[in-house]
Scaffold this motif. Structure first.
Motif, PDB file in Angstrom:
ATOM      1  N   TYR A  16      27.531 -42.683  15.464  1.00 24.93           N
ATOM      2  CA  TYR A  16      28.668 -42.260  14.642  1.00 24.93           C
ATOM      3  C   TYR A  16      29.321 -41.003  15.214  1.00 24.93           C
ATOM      4  N   ALA A  17      29.390 -40.922  16.531  1.00 23.92           N
ATOM      5  CA  ALA A  17      29.918 -39.720  17.179  1.00 23.92           C
ATOM      6  C   ALA A  17      31.391 -39.489  16.857  1.00 23.92           C
ATOM      7  N   ASP A  18      32.106 -40.542  16.462  1.00 23.76           N
ATOM      8  CA  ASP A  18      33.540 -40.422  16.183  1.00 23.76           C
ATOM      9  C   ASP A  18      33.835 -40.093  14.720  1.00 23.76           C
ATOM     10  N   ILE A  19      32.782 -39.835  13.933  1.00 30.52           N
ATOM     11  CA  ILE A  19      32.952 -39.535  12.514  1.00 30.52           C
ATOM     12  C   ILE A  19      32.700 -38.055  12.248  1.00 30.52           C
ATOM     13  N   ASN A  20      33.586 -37.450  11.467  1.00 35.54           N
ATOM     14  CA  ASN A  20      33.481 -36.027  11.147  1.00 35.54           C
ATOM     15  C   ASN A  20      33.738 -35.807   9.640  1.00 35.54           C
ATOM     16  N   PRO A  21      32.782 -35.156   8.915  1.00 38.21           N
ATOM     17  CA  PRO A  21      31.482 -34.654   9.396  1.00 38.21           C
ATOM     18  C   PRO A  21      30.526 -35.798   9.712  1.00 38.21           C
ATOM     19  N   PRO A  22      29.506 -35.543  10.533  1.00 40.40           N
ATOM     20  CA  PRO A  22      28.613 -36.601  11.008  1.00 40.40           C
ATOM     21  C   PRO A  22      27.851 -37.260   9.862  1.00 40.40           C
ATOM     22  N   PHE A  23      27.547 -38.520  10.047  1.00 42.69           N
ATOM     23  CA  PHE A  23      26.696 -39.253   9.119  1.00 42.69           C
ATOM     24  C   PHE A  23      25.228 -38.900   9.360  1.00 42.69           C
ATOM     25  N   LYS A  24      24.451 -38.870   8.287  1.00 40.08           N
ATOM     26  CA  LYS A  24      22.999 -38.812   8.426  1.00 40.08           C
ATOM     27  C   LYS A  24      22.491 -40.215   8.735  1.00 40.08           C
ATOM     28  N   ARG A  25      21.276 -40.302   9.246  1.00 37.38           N
ATOM     29  CA  ARG A  25      20.716 -41.586   9.652  1.00 37.38           C
ATOM     30  C   ARG A  25      20.337 -42.399   8.411  1.00 37.38           C
ATOM     31  N   LYS A  26      21.035 -43.506   8.196  1.00 37.39           N
ATOM     32  CA  LYS A  26      20.799 -44.369   7.044  1.00 37.39           C
ATOM     33  C   LYS A  26      21.171 -45.801   7.396  1.00 37.39           C
ATOM     34  N   ARG A  27      20.642 -46.736   6.636  1.00 38.95           N
ATOM     35  CA  ARG A  27      21.055 -48.137   6.734  1.00 38.95           C
ATOM     36  C   ARG A  27      22.308 -48.296   5.888  1.00 38.95           C
ATOM     37  N   ARG A  28      23.376 -48.820   6.494  1.00 42.07           N
ATOM     38  CA  ARG A  28      24.670 -48.874   5.817  1.00 42.07           C
ATOM     39  C   ARG A  28      25.304 -50.257   5.912  1.00 42.07           C
ATOM     40  N   LEU A  29      26.229 -50.491   4.995  1.00 42.64           N
ATOM     41  CA  LEU A  29      27.094 -51.664   5.068  1.00 42.64           C
ATOM     42  C   LEU A  29      28.503 -51.155   5.358  1.00 42.64           C
ATOM     43  N   LYS A  30      29.054 -51.615   6.453  1.00 41.29           N
ATOM     44  CA  LYS A  30      30.416 -51.218   6.823  1.00 41.29           C
ATOM     45  C   LYS A  30      31.406 -52.297   6.401  1.00 41.29           C
ATOM     46  N   ILE A  31      32.470 -51.859   5.717  1.00 40.41           N
ATOM     47  CA  ILE A  31      33.593 -52.750   5.420  1.00 40.41           C
ATOM     48  C   ILE A  31      34.542 -52.657   6.607  1.00 40.41           C
ATOM     49  N   GLY A  32      34.485 -53.680   7.484  1.00 44.92           N
ATOM     50  CA  GLY A  32      35.305 -53.636   8.694  1.00 44.92           C
ATOM     51  C   GLY A  32      36.753 -53.975   8.420  1.00 44.92           C
ATOM     52  N   ASN A  87      33.889 -42.274  -2.441  1.00 51.70           N
ATOM     53  CA  ASN A  87      34.370 -40.898  -2.371  1.00 51.70           C
ATOM     54  C   ASN A  87      34.761 -40.533  -0.938  1.00 51.70           C
ATOM     55  N   PHE A  88      35.756 -39.676  -0.826  1.00 53.07           N
ATOM     56  CA  PHE A  88      36.211 -39.234   0.489  1.00 53.07           C
ATOM     57  C   PHE A  88      35.089 -38.493   1.208  1.00 53.07           C
ATOM     58  N   HIS A  89      34.843 -38.877   2.454  1.00 53.33           N
ATOM     59  CA  HIS A  89      33.795 -38.232   3.259  1.00 53.33           C
ATOM     60  C   HIS A  89      34.376 -37.383   4.381  1.00 53.33           C
ATOM     61  N   GLY A  90      35.373 -37.911   5.079  1.00 50.54           N
ATOM     62  CA  GLY A  90      35.932 -37.200   6.221  1.00 50.54           C
ATOM     63  C   GLY A  90      36.862 -38.105   6.991  1.00 50.54           C
ATOM     64  N   THR A  91      36.802 -38.038   8.306  1.00 53.40           N
ATOM     65  CA  THR A  91      37.710 -38.823   9.143  1.00 53.40           C
ATOM     66  C   THR A  91      36.954 -39.500  10.284  1.00 53.40           C
ATOM     67  N   LYS A  92      37.579 -40.534  10.822  1.00 53.69           N
ATOM     68  CA  LYS A  92      37.078 -41.199  12.017  1.00 53.69           C
ATOM     69  C   LYS A  92      38.184 -41.184  13.061  1.00 53.69           C
ATOM     70  N   THR A  93      37.867 -40.733  14.255  1.00 48.63           N
ATOM     71  CA  THR A  93      38.840 -40.638  15.339  1.00 48.63           C
ATOM     72  C   THR A  93      38.996 -41.985  16.023  1.00 48.63           C
ATOM     73  N   THR A  94      40.237 -42.464  16.121  1.00 46.78           N
ATOM     74  CA  THR A  94      40.526 -43.721  16.817  1.00 46.78           C
ATOM     75  C   THR A  94      41.666 -43.487  17.800  1.00 46.78           C
ATOM     76  N   LEU A 101      37.870 -41.724   5.721  1.00 48.20           N
ATOM     77  CA  LEU A 101      36.614 -42.439   5.545  1.00 48.20           C
ATOM     78  C   LEU A 101      36.100 -42.230   4.126  1.00 48.20           C
ATOM     79  N   PHE A 102      35.763 -43.338   3.455  1.00 50.74           N
ATOM     80  CA  PHE A 102      35.262 -43.290   2.090  1.00 50.74           C
ATOM     81  C   PHE A 102      33.866 -43.921   2.037  1.00 50.74           C
TER      82      PHE A 102
END
Length: 298
Positions: A16-32, A87-94, A101-102
């Motif tokens: 998750y290097a492109d996400i700010n602030p960084p994610f902690k290590r967790k199992r997640r479901l991504k809505i692509g 909830n709003f978390h931050g941003t992802k750089t593309t 990012l929510f």
């Protein structure tokens, strides 16, 4: 195409290097991808139910989505996600700029009785429990996921808002009206000792009793009940000395194995098969658990 959904599971070692602030290590479901044309059919809620069901199945700790917030349909989607606990978390750089990012925390036992949507689909166990009848002609219209084996899916192919909606309306004249947000409802499809079955669980959102007039009643029920506007007007005027009230609730899940009225009677949940509730009837937490355990025994 009016709607499209793509989701995937990401493991704790995802980059998750492109996400700010960084994610902690967790199992997640991504809505692509979450694309719904605004057509009044409540497909957004239907997609959310699919997302949450998969999150439960995959045992993830969070669900997240990244989205641009420029166009009107993107802003509408963000509002829908926030309504359901993202909830709003931050941003992802593309390469096309930063996406917002929510995140929705997906932790069992963290149900919010005051606002069940925020913690849906989790149940509030420190609540009251009810059983309520629903007639066969309305049952599967309101709960298509609770269709009986004797019914045909071909009779329910037409797209209707109340079928897709997770947030639904139940209209009642029950003497028991003391339901609170977070309370749990078992819906019983009427049909006699062997044909009547408990099929569905709902979570109370709110109860509206002080409805001033017919127009308000119709507006509150529209697109979330099984009735047309004309039918709603008939309900309102049927007994002028006992106007109907509204229970707003969230469709939670359908029982895999449906207990019959005979079984409910044998277990003491409905002590007298000739005394089925005409409206909301309180049951105990133990009764609710007994039904749930029976349903899992498939």
């Amino acid at each position: 195409m009016s709607a499209f959904l793509f989701i995937k599971v990401e493991l704790a070692d995802e980059n998750y290097a492109d996400i700010n602030p960084p994610f902690k290590r967790k199992r997640r479901l991504k809505i692509g991808t979450f694309k719904v044309t605004s057509n009044g059919y409540k497909l957004g809620e239907r997609f959310l139910k699919i997302i949450f069901d998969n999150a439960l199945k995959q045992k993830v700790e969070e669900i997240y989505v990244t989205i641009f917030d420029k166009r009107q349909e993107q802003v509408r989607l963000i509002k829908l996600l926030e309504e359901w606990g993202f909830n709003f978390h931050g941003t992802k750089t593309t390469v096309n700029g930063d996406e917002v990012l929510f995140v929705k925390k997906f932790v069992k036992g963290k149900a919010d009785p005051a606002n069940p949507k925020k913690t849906y689909p989790f149940l509030q166990w420190d609540s009251s429990f009810f059983i309520v009848p629903i007639y066969p002609e309305y049952h599967t219209e309101l709960f298509p996921d609770s269709m009986l084996r004797t019914e045909s899916a071909m009779d329910f192919v037409e797209n209707k808002p109340h079928r897709n909606a997770v947030s639904k309306v139940y209209i009642s004249r029950s003497y028991e009206r003391r339901l609170d947000p977070g309370d749990l409802i078992v819906f019983y499809r009427t049909g006699g000792v062997y044909g009547g079955v408990a099929t569905t669980v709902g979570i109370v959102e709110s109860v509206v009793t002080d409805i001033p007039d017919e127009a308000t009643f119709v507006a509150l029920c529209r697109k979330r009940s099984v009735f047309t506007d004309d039918e709603l007007k008939e309900h309102w005027n049927f007994k002028k000395n006992n106007r109907p009230f509204i229970v707003n609730f969230l469709y939670s899940f359908s029982y895999a194995k449906r207990p019959t009225l005979k079984w409910l009677n044998e277990k003491g949940i409905i002590p007298n098969v000739l005394d089925m509730p005409r409206g909301f009837r309180r049951i105990s937490k133990e009764d609710f658990i007994t039904i749930a355990e029976y349903s899992r025994n498939v």
